[in-house]
Structures are given as C-alpha cells and as structure tokens.
Design a protein around this motif. Structure first.
Motif, short mmCIF file in Angstrom:
data_model
loop_
_atom_site.label_atom_id
_atom_site.label_comp_id
_atom_site.label_asym_id
_atom_site.label_seq_id
_atom_site.Cartn_x
_atom_site.Cartn_y
_atom_site.Cartn_z
N ASN A 79 0.99 -1.24 0.04
CA ASN A 79 0.08 -0.01 0.00
C ASN A 79 0.81 1.10 -0.07
N GLU A 91 -3.10 10.27 -1.44
CA GLU A 91 -3.20 9.05 -2.48
C GLU A 91 -2.95 8.02 -1.41
N VAL A 93 -3.18 3.81 -2.50
CA VAL A 93 -3.35 2.98 -3.64
C VAL A 93 -2.61 1.61 -3.04
N TRP A 147 -0.99 -0.38 -9.70
CA TRP A 147 -1.86 0.01 -8.61
C TRP A 147 -3.31 -0.10 -8.74
N GLN A 148 -3.96 -0.25 -7.96
CA GLN A 148 -5.46 0.09 -7.79
C GLN A 148 -5.78 1.05 -6.56
N PRO A 149 -6.94 1.78 -6.63
CA PRO A 149 -7.51 2.46 -5.65
C PRO A 149 -7.37 1.73 -4.09
N GLN A 151 -7.89 2.42 0.36
CA GLN A 151 -8.47 3.28 0.99
C GLN A 151 -7.44 3.77 2.23
#
Length: 153
Positions: A79, A91, A93, A147-149, A151
């Motif tokens: 992360n 950010e 991700v 990468w992906q979103p 939290q």
C-alpha cells in the motif's frame, strides 16, 4: 544554524522495531528482512524516522509504503500512501495483480485490526521485492507494479 547533509535514510518499521539503512548494502539487507517479516512499513527521507517513544518523536515524512507478506506462501501486498498537501485528495493505493485468482491469499493490512488487502493486491514476492527496492531508491510510488485504488485506513 548549521545543516549537516545526511543523504537519504531508509527507515523500516518492522512490527514496532525501527531499522535504518543508509548504504546500498544496508538497504538490500533491509529489503530482505522486510520480505521475511509479516508486517512492515518503509519510509524514505533525509533523516531517520522517530517513534513516539523517542525524545524528539514522533517524526515521519508524508509518504510511506506498507508491506504485508506471507513469506512461506511466497506472496506480498503493498500500500502506498502519500498525505502531502499537494497530492490530489491524498493518495492511497494498493498493489494490483491483474492475474489474481480466487485462490490468492487474503493478506492482513493492519495487524492491530481485521483489515485485509483485497486478494487482487497479492503479488509474488519477487515483484514485491522489485517494488520495495524501487521505492527505497526513489522515494516515489514504484512504477514496476500496477496499482489500484486503496482506502485510507
């Protein structure tokens, strides 16, 4: 006031222990230690990070990489978080494995709670090693993985 050039310091927080690397050799050793530790965080800064237990702590930069590994299974998840004011909405991700399957292990994001990375964040340890090494070298979100979103946890 005199400023002493310290160069880049890599701080690895492994569990609750702080480890520091200043040379390429120390950094390579730290990366391997991270890959054998279930839960770690890496910070790249111009000085060592300090715990709240330190006299002048806590002290951390705005960005970090959080790493969870299952060394016996050969998987890791990352992360990247950047809380600088100029980062658009901050950010957060997670690593992204486009080849993820239902069999991917669920890796714990936070050892203090029951928050897990999505299975699609699980990467083979060799890819995790490349990304951690790149982050230690550049201090920027690694470009060698997708990468992906994520939290804000």
């Amino acid at each position: 006031m005199t400023t002493i050039e310290t160069g880049t310091v890599i701080t690895g927080v492994l569990g609750h222990e702080f480890h520091y690397a200043r040379t390429p050799e120390e950094t390579a050793d730290l990366v391997e230690t991270v890959l054998n530790t279930r839960y770690s965080q890496i910070y790249v800064w111009d000085r060592p990070c300090l715990s709240f237990r330190d006299e002048n702590g806590p002290s951390f930069p705005h960005a970090r990489v959080r790493i969870t590994v299952a060394p016996d299974d050969g998987w890791g998840a990352l992360n990247h978080m950047d809380a600088r004011p100029e980062a658009v909405n901050g950010e957060a991700v997670d690593s992204y494995n486009p080849h993820a399957t239902e069999e991917m292990p669920a890796l714990l994001f936070d050892p203090e709670g029951q928050l897990f990375f999505p299975a699609s964040a699980s990467l083979p340890l060799d890819q995790a090693r490349q990304a951690i090494t790149e982050y230690c070298r550049t201090g920027q979100r690694p470009s060698c993985v997708q990468w992906q979103p994520g939290q804000w946890y």
